[in-house]
Scaffold this active site. Structure first.
Site, short mmCIF file in Angstrom:
data_model
loop_
_atom_site.label_atom_id
_atom_site.label_comp_id
_atom_site.label_asym_id
_atom_site.label_seq_id
_atom_site.Cartn_x
_atom_site.Cartn_y
_atom_site.Cartn_z
N TRP A 100 -19.17 -3.85 19.40
CA TRP A 100 -17.85 -4.38 19.00
C TRP A 100 -16.97 -4.40 20.25
CZ3 TRP A 100 -13.32 -1.13 17.15
CH2 TRP A 100 -12.34 -1.92 16.55
N ASP A 154 -20.45 5.32 14.93
CA ASP A 154 -19.39 4.52 14.32
C ASP A 154 -19.97 3.96 13.02
OD1 ASP A 154 -17.36 2.86 13.62
OD2 ASP A 154 -17.32 1.70 15.48
N ALA A 171 -18.72 1.95 9.98
CA ALA A 171 -17.57 1.20 9.44
C ALA A 171 -17.95 0.35 8.24
CB ALA A 171 -16.97 0.32 10.53
N LYS A 206 -13.44 -1.40 5.01
CA LYS A 206 -14.28 -2.43 4.40
C LYS A 206 -14.81 -2.00 3.04
CE LYS A 206 -13.98 -3.40 8.79
NZ LYS A 206 -13.74 -4.48 9.69
C1 LMR Z 1 -14.34 -7.21 13.28
O1 LMR Z 1 -15.22 -6.82 14.06
O2 LMR Z 1 -14.12 -8.41 13.05
C2 LMR Z 1 -13.50 -6.20 12.53
O3 LMR Z 1 -13.90 -4.92 12.86
C3 LMR Z 1 -12.05 -6.42 12.69
C4 LMR Z 1 -11.54 -6.11 14.04
O4 LMR Z 1 -10.56 -5.35 14.09
O5 LMR Z 1 -12.05 -6.59 15.05
#
Ligand code: LMR
Length: 394
Positions: A127, A208, A210, A243
């Site tokens: 991410w 992590d 999520a 989520k």
């Molecule tokens: C994403 O990866 O789209 C979500 O986790 C929202 C974000 O805050 O980036």
């Protein structure tokens, strides 16, 4: 003085949201930001959340502060949801945080305080905000191979080889389930090999998690996290409720520090409270209270689990529809990986040019690395995406 500030690059995912909003086309399709949507493109408030809010409205008697690390009942309920009974409660230090991002930030802060020289191993890719926060904190990162862009699966051999460079005192960031951005996940047997390296090297796993409940189910999605936490002497776990409870804007998350013994657990607890105090003082409570109420009440919990199971089944069926549509259109099985991926995301393996073409020619918005949000689709738009992919030469 404010003129001297550096200008900041926009977050790519958030910039895409703005670009989508500005597109006047009626048939545009948003596969960008990771927010669940139902078949009508709506992000609903889950039934159990509404019920808990109604009860809370009637029964809550004060909005006074709770505690620096949040309500211990929230920690207990979340520790049970994520870890089950694999770790003794007296080994878990924890702090409620504003969302999963708050928990991730707290985890990195804690690592930096414990060992300023720690390198953080991160999956390639991860991410983008993981990297951005680590960069902001000035923490050195090492990328380990994760995604094989030819097979669109995890490069297990590459990952294990790269983790061989870990040193004692390093930290390793792992996605507990539903890898963001690729959707490709390690099998449980691969996790055991990862654990063996981490423990041999004396590194600290940071998980992590999520998207628990968005892959194969609440327990299945937590299986790897439980294996790590029960096998390694110490583990940091950043859990998000955004989520799986659909309470994005309530900013509800928890960082758990599973410690080796009760005395290091006390030390970790003190540091987590300290870090919360330095950053925002008390964490938000509303979302955490709703989550606690739902998890502690049999009826609310059953309703929440049923709705979550429904959301998961919908995403899984869209995956299968997309893979099968592409099988027909491409006359090949090269997109079958989409049915095997789990969670909200899949990386399609399209080039940035192909991503731009799908956006310009078909109004389909996805992140530049070709990450799509499966929940942004419905049964009518799956064929549109499949056709656009083939047209763009993916
Ligand atoms: C994403 O990866 O789209 C979500 O986790 C929202 C974000 O805050 O980036």
């Amino acid at each position: 003085m404010l003129n001297d500030l550096p200008s900041q690059a926009e977050d790519k995912i958030l910039a895409l949201m703005a670009q989508f909003r500005a597109d006047p086309r009626d048939d545009k399709i948003d596969l960008g930001v990771g927010v669940y949507r139902n078949a009508h493109g709506h992000t609903p408030i889950m039934r159990a959340v509404k019920s808990a809010e109604t009860i809370l409205l009637e029964t809550q008697e004060t909005k006074s502060y709770v505690a620096l690390a949040g309500d211990p009942a929230f920690t207990r309920a979340m520790a049970d949801l994520v870890l089950g009974d694999v770790v003794a409660q007296n080994r878990i230090a924890a702090a409620a945080t504003p969302g999963g991002t708050g928990a991730v930030r707290l985890a990195f802060d804690l690592v930096r305080m414990a060992n300023p020289d720690a390198r953080v191993f991160v999956p390639g890719p991860t991410w983008p905000n993981h990297l951005s926060i680590l960069d902001y904190l000035g923490m050195p990162t090492v990328t380990y191979r994760y995604f094989d862009s030819t097979t669109c699966e995890v490069d297990v051999a590459g990952l294990l080889e790269d983790m061989g460079d870990l040193r004692a005192g390093d930290a390793v960031l792992l996605h507990g389930c539903c890898h963001n951005p690729t959707g490709a996940n390690l099998a449980l047997t691969d996790w055991q090999a990862v654990i063996d390296i981490i423990t041999t090297k004396g590194a600290l796993p940071i998980i992590d998690i999520a998207y628990q409940g968005f892959g194969d189910g609440l327990d299945d999605d937590a299986a790897a996290t439980r294996l790590v936490a029960s096998s390694c002497p110490e583990t940091l776990i950043a859990a998000s409720c955004s989520k799986n409870f659909g309470i994005y804007r309530e900013r509800t998350g928890l960082l758990m520090a599973v410690s080796n013994d009760a005395s290091s657990c006390d030390l970790a607890q003190g540091n987590l409270a300290y870090l919360n105090r330095q950053t925002y003082s008390f964490p938000p409570d509303h979302g955490a209270r709703l989550v606690t109420m739902i998890l502690e009440d049999e009826t609310l919990r059953a309703d929440w689990q049923a709705e979550l199971a429904n959301m998961r089944a919908g995403m899984l069926s869209l995956r299968q529809q997309l893979a099968s549509e592409l099988r027909t259109l491409s006359n090949s099985d090269r997109f079958d990986f989409l049915a095997g991926h789990r969670g909200m995301f899949s990386r399609l393996g399209a080039s940035p040019e192909q991503v731009a073409r799908m956006r310009e020619d078909h109004g389909i918005y996805m992140v530049g690395d070709s990450r799509i949000n499966i929940a942004g689709l419905n049964t009518d738009t799956v064929p549109v995406l499949a056709r656009a992919m083939i047209d763009a030469g993916v």
